[in-house]
Design a protein around this motif. Sequence first.
Motif, mmCIF file in Angstrom:
data_model
loop_
_atom_site.group_PDB
_atom_site.id
_atom_site.type_symbol
_atom_site.label_atom_id
_atom_site.label_comp_id
_atom_site.label_asym_id
_atom_site.label_seq_id
_atom_site.Cartn_x
_atom_site.Cartn_y
_atom_site.Cartn_z
ATOM 1 N N GLN A 70 0.977 -1.580 0.028
ATOM 2 C CA GLN A 70 -0.231 0.747 -0.218
ATOM 3 C C GLN A 70 0.422 1.015 0.290
ATOM 4 O O GLN A 70 0.495 2.698 -0.673
ATOM 5 C CB GLN A 70 -1.149 -0.504 1.115
ATOM 6 C CG GLN A 70 -1.968 1.001 0.841
ATOM 7 C CD GLN A 70 -2.915 1.387 0.173
ATOM 8 O OE1 GLN A 70 -3.489 0.062 -0.279
ATOM 9 N NE2 GLN A 70 -2.898 2.549 -0.497
ATOM 10 N N GLU A 71 1.714 0.924 1.067
ATOM 11 C CA GLU A 71 3.172 2.613 0.792
ATOM 12 C C GLU A 71 3.387 3.030 -0.515
ATOM 13 O O GLU A 71 3.549 4.106 -1.039
ATOM 14 C CB GLU A 71 3.748 2.019 2.265
ATOM 15 C CG GLU A 71 3.577 2.188 3.257
ATOM 16 C CD GLU A 71 3.847 2.282 4.301
ATOM 17 O OE1 GLU A 71 5.256 1.559 3.957
ATOM 18 O OE2 GLU A 71 3.673 2.156 5.966
ATOM 19 N N GLU A 74 0.911 4.449 -3.108
ATOM 20 C CA GLU A 74 0.186 5.813 -2.930
ATOM 21 C C GLU A 74 1.136 6.809 -3.119
ATOM 22 O O GLU A 74 0.713 7.534 -3.625
ATOM 23 C CB GLU A 74 0.389 5.936 -1.032
ATOM 24 C CG GLU A 74 -0.763 4.943 -0.236
ATOM 25 C CD GLU A 74 -0.738 5.119 1.238
ATOM 26 O OE1 GLU A 74 0.115 6.106 1.477
ATOM 27 O OE2 GLU A 74 -2.190 4.775 1.812
ATOM 28 N N GLU A 77 -0.052 6.584 -6.551
ATOM 29 C CA GLU A 77 -1.255 7.356 -7.005
ATOM 30 C C GLU A 77 -1.139 8.593 -7.130
ATOM 31 O O GLU A 77 -1.566 9.600 -7.700
ATOM 32 C CB GLU A 77 -2.063 6.391 -6.135
ATOM 33 C CG GLU A 77 -2.593 5.189 -6.606
ATOM 34 C CD GLU A 77 -3.198 3.865 -5.839
ATOM 35 O OE1 GLU A 77 -3.650 4.860 -4.703
ATOM 36 O OE2 GLU A 77 -3.076 2.585 -5.498
#
Length: 90
Positions: A70-71, A74, A77
């Motif tokens: 996820q990191e 991010e 994105e």
Amino acid sequence: MSKQIKVRKPAKAKVATNADKAEKLWLAGLGTVSVAQKMGAELAENMIGEGKAFQVRSESSHARFDRSAQEDREPREAGQGASAGNPQER
């Protein structure tokens, strides 16, 4: 000039080796069953404890992997919005 003659081992030696391996595997299986029978409930409890500990370890490492993934997503994105010409960010 003399020719060298290659001497081959008889095929029976390989068969005997495979038979020996099969016998050792069979005996190892029998030994495993014997130990399990002797230890009975104690062995089952130990295996349950090991299974629970492994499950906790695997779940925590899975969670760390998810957070890391996820990191990693991010920043990409966040950077894609303005540079990609996203109409919502204009």
